[in-house]
Motif scaffolding. Structure first.
Motif, PDB file in Angstrom:
ATOM      1  N   ILE A 106       1.047  -1.310  -0.380  1.00  0.00           N
ATOM      2  CA  ILE A 106       0.169   0.078   0.155  1.00  0.00           C
ATOM      3  C   ILE A 106       1.227   1.103  -0.017  1.00  0.00           C
ATOM      4  O   ILE A 106       1.751   1.809   0.908  1.00  0.00           O
ATOM      5  N   GLY A 107       1.227   1.851  -1.223  1.00  0.00           N
ATOM      6  CA  GLY A 107       1.801   3.345  -1.062  1.00  0.00           C
ATOM      7  C   GLY A 107       3.103   2.467  -1.619  1.00  0.00           C
ATOM      8  O   GLY A 107       3.998   1.564  -1.755  1.00  0.00           O
ATOM      9  N   ASP A 108       4.122   3.485  -2.079  1.00  0.00           N
ATOM     10  CA  ASP A 108       5.042   3.800  -3.386  1.00  0.00           C
ATOM     11  C   ASP A 108       6.366   3.508  -2.191  1.00  0.00           C
ATOM     12  O   ASP A 108       7.696   3.125  -2.562  1.00  0.00           O
ATOM     13  N   GLY A 109       6.560   3.895  -1.188  1.00  0.00           N
ATOM     14  CA  GLY A 109       7.072   4.008  -0.046  1.00  0.00           C
ATOM     15  C   GLY A 109       6.682   3.628   1.336  1.00  0.00           C
ATOM     16  O   GLY A 109       5.504   3.152   1.604  1.00  0.00           O
ATOM     17  N   ARG A 110       7.234   4.547   2.772  1.00  0.00           N
ATOM     18  CA  ARG A 110       6.799   4.465   4.230  1.00  0.00           C
ATOM     19  C   ARG A 110       4.713   4.870   3.721  1.00  0.00           C
ATOM     20  O   ARG A 110       4.812   5.615   3.769  1.00  0.00           O
ATOM     21  N   PRO A 111       4.243   4.044   4.545  1.00  0.00           N
ATOM     22  CA  PRO A 111       2.754   4.510   4.727  1.00  0.00           C
ATOM     23  C   PRO A 111       2.489   5.407   5.492  1.00  0.00           C
ATOM     24  O   PRO A 111       3.416   5.748   6.416  1.00  0.00           O
ATOM     25  N   PRO A 124      -8.153  -5.560  10.586  1.00  0.00           N
ATOM     26  CA  PRO A 124      -8.516  -7.050  11.605  1.00  0.00           C
ATOM     27  C   PRO A 124      -7.604  -7.142  11.942  1.00  0.00           C
ATOM     28  O   PRO A 124      -5.835  -7.159  12.173  1.00  0.00           O
ATOM     29  N   GLU A 125      -7.543  -7.814  13.102  1.00  0.00           N
ATOM     30  CA  GLU A 125      -7.184  -8.854  14.326  1.00  0.00           C
ATOM     31  C   GLU A 125      -6.391  -8.871  13.764  1.00  0.00           C
ATOM     32  O   GLU A 125      -5.607 -10.202  12.689  1.00  0.00           O
ATOM     33  N   PRO A 126      -4.417  -8.515  14.011  1.00  0.00           N
ATOM     34  CA  PRO A 126      -3.350  -9.073  13.103  1.00  0.00           C
ATOM     35  C   PRO A 126      -3.370 -10.548  13.865  1.00  0.00           C
ATOM     36  O   PRO A 126      -3.016 -10.843  14.800  1.00  0.00           O
ATOM     37  N   ARG A 127      -2.733 -11.778  12.785  1.00  0.00           N
ATOM     38  CA  ARG A 127      -2.098 -12.844  12.493  1.00  0.00           C
ATOM     39  C   ARG A 127      -0.730 -13.024  13.289  1.00  0.00           C
ATOM     40  O   ARG A 127      -0.351 -14.004  13.834  1.00  0.00           O
ATOM     41  N   MET A 128      -0.151 -11.371  13.816  1.00  0.00           N
ATOM     42  CA  MET A 128       1.008 -11.601  14.468  1.00  0.00           C
ATOM     43  C   MET A 128       1.505 -10.214  15.108  1.00  0.00           C
ATOM     44  O   MET A 128       0.203  -9.509  14.702  1.00  0.00           O
ATOM     45  N   ARG A 129       2.428 -10.608  16.129  1.00  0.00           N
ATOM     46  CA  ARG A 129       2.389  -8.820  16.377  1.00  0.00           C
ATOM     47  C   ARG A 129       2.085  -7.597  15.737  1.00  0.00           C
ATOM     48  O   ARG A 129       3.408  -7.797  14.409  1.00  0.00           O
ATOM     49  N   GLN A 130       1.291  -6.475  15.696  1.00  0.00           N
ATOM     50  CA  GLN A 130       0.890  -6.051  15.162  1.00  0.00           C
ATOM     51  C   GLN A 130       2.854  -4.374  15.743  1.00  0.00           C
ATOM     52  O   GLN A 130       2.206  -4.372  16.635  1.00  0.00           O
ATOM     53  N   LEU A 131       2.522  -3.951  14.914  1.00  0.00           N
ATOM     54  CA  LEU A 131       3.338  -2.638  15.529  1.00  0.00           C
ATOM     55  C   LEU A 131       2.688  -1.371  16.284  1.00  0.00           C
ATOM     56  O   LEU A 131       1.824  -1.117  15.531  1.00  0.00           O
ATOM     57  N   LEU A 179      -1.236  -4.620   7.952  1.00  0.00           N
ATOM     58  CA  LEU A 179       0.046  -4.050   8.077  1.00  0.00           C
ATOM     59  C   LEU A 179       0.671  -4.877   8.180  1.00  0.00           C
ATOM     60  O   LEU A 179       0.929  -4.630   9.201  1.00  0.00           O
ATOM     61  N   LEU A 180       1.905  -5.371   7.650  1.00  0.00           N
ATOM     62  CA  LEU A 180       2.780  -5.897   7.923  1.00  0.00           C
ATOM     63  C   LEU A 180       4.162  -5.048   8.370  1.00  0.00           C
ATOM     64  O   LEU A 180       4.585  -5.670   9.301  1.00  0.00           O
ATOM     65  N   ASP A 181       4.621  -3.795   8.036  1.00  0.00           N
ATOM     66  CA  ASP A 181       6.076  -3.443   8.140  1.00  0.00           C
ATOM     67  C   ASP A 181       5.668  -2.072   7.983  1.00  0.00           C
ATOM     68  O   ASP A 181       5.090  -1.767   7.447  1.00  0.00           O
ATOM     69  N   ARG A 182       6.836  -1.000   8.008  1.00  0.00           N
ATOM     70  CA  ARG A 182       7.148  -0.233   7.315  1.00  0.00           C
ATOM     71  C   ARG A 182       7.128   0.489   5.790  1.00  0.00           C
ATOM     72  O   ARG A 182       7.397   1.409   5.623  1.00  0.00           O
TER      73      ARG A 182
END
Length: 242
Positions: A106-111, A124-131, A179-182
């Motif tokens: 989502i987006g070309d760079g940092r969200p 949604p409730e993340p399936r792994m720890r969300q930042l 959203l998984l990462d930066r």
């Protein structure tokens, strides 16, 4: 219609999906028109127009439906559609069909701060720890606070689409993801394709037509040669038989 769509939008799920497809098609067409009027090889007119029109066209498509709220978070230039407690967020995941929506970012760079706040509050409730917000972007916290008038049970529905200045809208999908990462990587919890309008589908089909060397070879028309006068000999002696 899928069970997911019915769970999200009830009996008017089909209408909602049609409105989304029409809005994306309108936004892409407007962006292509802006590119043509600009008469430049640079694609900035298309990109800037599409960036704004995708939100505006969605708001226009749903403005006459009941249970619709148009919200403009503080610090954002765009209005967001909230329909029956579901917030719709469109984004372009690709400029062609070379990649899969399942690996979309989502987006070309940092969200942006807005995107991060939306995922943290309504994703949604993340399936792994969300930042946490302060781990990803501290400036996202004020944006999240600006969304405080929306109920906590609001659900975020992503609308991912591919489009370019040549073919316009290529395809569209919607669903829920975390959203998984930066870098804006997503993990889809549910994702399904949105059928395009007939006009958009025809244009997209034209953009993916087979290459020239992959098509059927044309069959030349052969016309019989009509009878003509006897050929004239090149040498006089040939005419005299000597």
């Amino acid at each position: 219609m899928s069970q997911w769509a019915h769970d999200m939008f009830g009996q008017r799920a089909s209408l909602v999906r049609e409105c989304v497809a029409e809005a994306l098609s309108v936004a892409a067409d407007n962006a292509r028109e802006a590119q043509e009027v600009a008469r430049t090889d640079h694609l900035h007119p298309f990109g800037f127009t599409l960036m704004s029109r995708k939100f505006e066209a969605l708001a226009e498509a749903f403005q006459d439906l009941g249970d619709v709220r148009i919200v403009k978070p503080g610090g954002s230039q765009h209005e967001l559609v909230v329909l029956d407690g579901t917030l719709l967020f469109p984004f372009r995941y690709a400029k062609d069909r070379s990649g899969s929506v399942m690996s979309a970012r989502i987006g070309d760079g940092r969200p942006s701060a807005l995107v991060q706040a939306l995922f943290n509050r309504f994703g949604p409730e993340p399936r792994m720890r969300q930042l946490a917000l302060h781990d990803v972007a501290p400036h996202a916290v004020p944006v999240a606070e600006a969304l405080g008038d929306l109920p906590d049970d609001t659900r975020l529905v992503l609308i991912a689409y591919a489009a370019n200045a040549h073919a316009g809208l290529l395809d569209a999908w919607w669903g829920e993801a975390e959203l998984l990462d930066r870098l804006g990587s997503l993990r889809w919890h549910h994702c399904e394709e949105i059928p395009l309008t007939q006009e958009a589908a025809a244009l997209a089909q034209g953009d993916t037509a087979a290459a020239f060397d992959q098509g059927a070879l044309p069959s030349p028309e052969l016309n019989p040669r009509s009878a003509g006068p006897a050929p004239i000999p090149l040498w006089p002696e040939a005419a005299g038989g000597a």
